[in-house]
Structure formats: C-alpha cells, structure tokens
Design an enzyme around this catalytic site. Structure first.
Site, PDB file in Angstrom:
ATOM      1  N   ASP A  13      -1.134  -0.448   5.615  1.00 48.62           N
ATOM      2  CA  ASP A  13      -0.219  -1.479   5.088  1.00 48.62           C
ATOM      3  C   ASP A  13       0.667  -2.096   6.174  1.00 48.62           C
ATOM      4  O   ASP A  13       1.761  -2.561   5.892  1.00 48.62           O
ATOM      5  CB  ASP A  13       0.678  -0.914   3.964  1.00 48.62           C
ATOM      6  CG  ASP A  13      -0.117  -0.235   2.873  1.00 48.62           C
ATOM      7  OD1 ASP A  13      -1.061  -0.862   2.367  1.00 48.62           O
ATOM      8  OD2 ASP A  13       0.181   0.919   2.526  1.00 48.62           O
ATOM      9  N   GLY A  17      -4.460  -7.235   7.635  1.00 50.15           N
ATOM     10  CA  GLY A  17      -5.213  -8.336   7.032  1.00 50.15           C
ATOM     11  C   GLY A  17      -4.736  -9.676   7.545  1.00 50.15           C
ATOM     12  O   GLY A  17      -5.537 -10.546   7.895  1.00 50.15           O
ATOM     13  N   HIS A  41      -6.090  -5.984   1.358  1.00 45.40           N
ATOM     14  CA  HIS A  41      -5.320  -6.872   2.207  1.00 45.40           C
ATOM     15  C   HIS A  41      -5.144  -8.221   1.535  1.00 45.40           C
ATOM     16  O   HIS A  41      -6.011  -8.700   0.826  1.00 45.40           O
ATOM     17  CB  HIS A  41      -5.905  -7.014   3.622  1.00 45.40           C
ATOM     18  CG  HIS A  41      -7.379  -7.197   3.675  1.00 45.40           C
ATOM     19  ND1 HIS A  41      -8.227  -6.271   4.228  1.00 45.40           N
ATOM     20  CD2 HIS A  41      -8.169  -8.199   3.239  1.00 45.40           C
ATOM     21  CE1 HIS A  41      -9.464  -6.703   4.135  1.00 45.40           C
ATOM     22  NE2 HIS A  41      -9.455  -7.872   3.547  1.00 45.40           N
ATOM     23  N   ARG A 302       1.503   0.833  -6.341  1.00 44.39           N
ATOM     24  CA  ARG A 302       2.532   1.869  -6.209  1.00 44.39           C
ATOM     25  C   ARG A 302       3.609   1.438  -5.219  1.00 44.39           C
ATOM     26  O   ARG A 302       3.309   0.824  -4.197  1.00 44.39           O
ATOM     27  CB  ARG A 302       1.912   3.178  -5.686  1.00 44.39           C
ATOM     28  CG  ARG A 302       1.105   3.926  -6.712  1.00 44.39           C
ATOM     29  CD  ARG A 302       0.632   5.272  -6.159  1.00 44.39           C
ATOM     30  NE  ARG A 302      -0.471   5.126  -5.215  1.00 44.39           N
ATOM     31  CZ  ARG A 302      -1.134   6.145  -4.692  1.00 44.39           C
ATOM     32  NH1 ARG A 302      -0.805   7.381  -5.015  1.00 44.39           N
ATOM     33  NH2 ARG A 302      -2.130   5.952  -3.851  1.00 44.39           N
ATOM     34  N   PRO A 303       4.883   1.778  -5.499  1.00 38.46           N
ATOM     35  CA  PRO A 303       5.925   1.501  -4.506  1.00 38.46           C
ATOM     36  C   PRO A 303       5.645   2.311  -3.242  1.00 38.46           C
ATOM     37  O   PRO A 303       5.305   3.487  -3.322  1.00 38.46           O
ATOM     38  CB  PRO A 303       7.223   1.978  -5.161  1.00 38.46           C
ATOM     39  CG  PRO A 303       6.875   2.556  -6.474  1.00 38.46           C
ATOM     40  CD  PRO A 303       5.404   2.437  -6.699  1.00 38.46           C
ATOM     41  N   ASP A 332      11.407  -9.843  10.218  1.00 36.16           N
ATOM     42  CA  ASP A 332      12.376 -10.556   9.380  1.00 36.16           C
ATOM     43  C   ASP A 332      12.951  -9.699   8.262  1.00 36.16           C
ATOM     44  O   ASP A 332      14.071  -9.940   7.801  1.00 36.16           O
ATOM     45  CB  ASP A 332      11.721 -11.793   8.763  1.00 36.16           C
ATOM     46  CG  ASP A 332      10.463 -11.440   7.986  1.00 36.16           C
ATOM     47  OD1 ASP A 332       9.497 -10.939   8.605  1.00 36.16           O
ATOM     48  OD2 ASP A 332      10.438 -11.635   6.754  1.00 36.16           O
TER      49      ASP A 332
END
Length: 428
Positions: A13, A17, A41, A302-303, A332
């Site tokens: 994560d 992608g 992704h 899922r968080p 950012d």
C-alpha cells in the site's frame, strides 16, 4: 536494454500502482511477477478512478504490452470479472499477455484459506482470503493446476478430479465441512479458461525478446518487501517474493537483465492485517494520518494501521532488494502535524539495533528510537520540484533519503499523476 523493477519497501500500500502507472508512460512492456488478486491498486486515468487487482496498470495504454507472469497465481473468475470491468468502461485489453505457466486459484483454495484463518483464531495471519497461500502451497507440493492445464479439457478434468479427492478429504475430515463436486467447478472454470485463452502465451519469451530488442520493460511488484515470504515479518507475510529478486523467477528473466530497482515508500508507514509494526501509532496523530491519507485497503476495505516512517524497515528493503532509487509518496498527508518523527533504530534490552531483526520475539520487545523533525503547514499539493517545498518539508524528505541510503528519484504530493515529480530519471 532498460529494465526497471518497482517494489514496495514497507508492508504494501505504498502507492506502487500510481508510480507504476506514472513510469508506464515511458515503458513499452509492463509485467507483474508475483502475487494475485490479494493486491489492489488504484489508478487515475483520464480523470477516472480504476481499481485493479490482477491486471498490470499499463493496460490503459494500447501500445504497451501488459504481462501476467508465471510467478503469479490467477483466479480465473476474478480475472474474467476484471476484464469485463475494463471492457464495460471502454478500455481495450488486447495488449494483455498471460503466462501459460502461472498457477490457477480454484474454489477449494478460497475455502481452505478462509477455514485455516478461522482455525488459527488469535494467531491468524490476516490474509485477504483470496486463496493465494493455498494455491502457492499446491504449487510447492507439485499438485497445482497451471493456466496451460486449464486450457486443455482432458488435462484439467484429470488434475481437478485428483485434487478434489485430496481437498475434499481435508475439508471433511479436518475442517468438518462439505467438499466440492467436480461438476460444480469444472465447466465454469473451463469456460473461464476459454475466455482468457487468446491472451495466453509463454511470457518469458515475450519479455526476453523485448529486453533483447532494447525496449523499456517495467516490472510491477505487489505487496511489499516486509511481506516477502523470505525477507518479511514471517509468518505475517504473503506466500510469494515481492523483492526484486522475485522478478527472475516470477517473470522468467535472468538477474543480469535487471538494471534499476525503484523502492516505493510512503512518508509514513501503514500495514493491513496482523503482525509486528514497531512505529505504530494509537493516538490522534495516527487517526489523523489515516483519515487524511484515506488509509483503507483497496482489496479488503479494512482500515490500515498507521505509524511513523521507519528507516530500519526501508534500509532492510534496500539491502535485500538492491534498491537504486527512492520514490517517496504521500508527503502531503503529513502537512499540519507540528512535530514529525522518523525511526532511526530500535532499542532492545539496552542495545541499539540498526538492522531489522528476524525474530518476532525480539521485535516485540523493540522500542523505536526516534529523530524529531519540525513539520510544516503550507499547502504542498501543487509543488513541482524539491526547491518549491517548504524548508521543513524538504529537510524531512532529504533526511529520509539520508537515513535509508537511497537516492531520491521521485516524490509525490497527492494522489494524481500530475502530483508526481521526477528528481532524476529511473530509466537513465
């Protein structure tokens, strides 16, 4: 010959992608080499969002060949659904190539994944329950069914029947659930095979020919180095090798063909599922990063667990993957946080550890040693170069590069491809 491998340096994560999509613009062939539809992704193309799980992100460019390599495990049902999803939105997939040597995920793999995770209870791995692990288990046990088998009616029937005898015994005797009938799987999955047959070939030949012709080839890793079955936080890992070395096995190209390895990292750290996470935050700052960064899994929803940037983790990734270039994403997201922290080492029973420990028992006792840096409040989402970053943001980015020992090549200040900035070309 110009080849680039994109790997995640954390627990997945990291925004691979988006970076792969960005680098695809200058590539002629894009290939995946491991994993399956457990990875997700999100790509923004022509202002629209697309979520892909199996097909390489270069699919949106008609003139670029996209490869599903032999090291992947392919759920034919999910692949056909993903193809339909793209076709319905007007995207051609004629540029897709699927390895005839890739292994197939079947319904019993999904069921076994789910049941085994339930059986483990508190010791669960936190899998996506997509059947990835059981499919790789069959591959290692030499009973797996490959794409080439799926396309041959007689071979598929014979192998499926043999496997079902074994799997049904396991399901009924060990897990106490009903098994599968051959007729419930065979025709449906054989049809999926026929649906994808036109894309199937020996992708090792395709890739090596492209490299020998001097074309730019981009290899797209899934998950991240810390989820690698050999180099990650075992057993809380995936069942394949996301490290750059996985390319040689999972794509069928020799190690001498790999030129650059881009390590993708977030400016903080996230993790989905169970397992150790030394810099994890359980406070308001962690919640803030999760909400601002929209840290919810593409595949599971899922968080994600959130923590400070861990240079111990990324140094480990650099070493085991031979990373030559750093791509730092989501800078950012940290805007507005007064004091930022970077983990520079771990403290374990009075010792300072600068390398990532193999033992989870040791890791559980490790306390992160932090270096604190001042944050920034300026909006950086429109920044186009390092010089345009506020002084504190630039210092933070440069400090990460120093601590990890990886030269910065790309940095990102938002989710859109236009917010991705090149410091130096990875194709050079």
């Amino acid at each position: 010959m110009s080849s680039v491998v994109v790997v995640g340096t954390q627990w997945g994560d990291e925004g691979k992608g988006k970076i792969t999509d960005f680098l695809s613009e200058n590539a002629e062939v894009i290939a995946r080499y491991q994993g399956g539809n457990n990875a997700g992704h999100t790509i923004v193309f022509n202002g629209e969002k697309y979520k892909l799980h199996l097909i390489p992100s270069g699919i949106f460019y008609k003139d670029k060949i996209c490869v599903i390599g032999n090291g992947m495990v392919v759920d034919p049902k999910a692949l056909v659904a993903e193809l339909s999803y793209l076709h319905e939105r007007g995207i051609s997939t004629d540029n897709l190539r699927i390895s005839n040597r890739a292994h197939v995920i079947l319904p019993y793999h999904l069921k076994l994944d789910e049941l085994e995770e339930e059986r483990k209870g508190a010791n669960k791995i936190g899998t996506t329950k997509k059947g990835i692990g059981p499919a790789y288990m069959d591959k290692a046990a030499r009973i797996g069914i490959r794409i080439v088998d799926l396309l041959d009616r007689d071979v598929f029937a014979e192998k499926l029947e043999r496997n079902l005898r074994e799997k049904n015994t396991l399901l009924e005797k060990v897990y106490g659930v009903e098994g599968f009938r051959l007729e419930d799987i065979f025709e449906e999955y054989y049809e999926y095979g026929q649906h994808i047959a036109k894309y199937v070939c020996d992708t090792s030949v395709v890739l090596n020919n492209a490299l020998d012709e001097g074309r730019r080839v981009l290899f797209e890793g899934a998950q991240g180095v810390m989820l690698d079955i050999d180099q990650g936080t075992y057993p809380f890992v995936t069942s394949s090798n996301p490290v750059a070395g996985g390319v040689t096995i999972g794509a069928g190209v020799g190690p001498t063909k790999i030129k650059h390895v881009v390590g993708v990292a977030k400016a903080y750290t996230t993790r989905v599922g169970d397992g150790p996470f030394p810099t994890e935050l359980h406070d308001e700052i962690g919640d803030r990063i999760r909400e601002v960064g929209r840290e919810y899994g593409t595949t599971t929803g899922r968080p994600r667990r959130v923590g400070w940037f861990d240079s111990v983790v990324v140094r480990h990734a650099r070493r085991v993957s031979g990373i030559t270039d750093l791509s730092l994403n989501s800078i950012d997201v940290l805007t507005g946080i007064e004091t930022l922290k970077i983990c520079v080492a771990y403290r374990y029973r009075g010792q300072v550890l600068e390398e990532f420990p193999a033992s989870l028992k040791v890791l559980a006792e490790c306390e992160p040693i932090y270096e604190e840096l001042p944050g920034w409040t300026e909006d950086i989402t429109g920044v186009k170069s390092l010089d345009e970053l506020p002084a504190n943001a630039r210092h933070y980015v440069e400090r990460i590069s120093q601590l990890t020992g990886i030269p910065l090549s790309i940095f990102s200040v938002g989710p859109d491809r236009s917010q991705t900035n090149v410091v130096r070309s990875v194709y050079a």
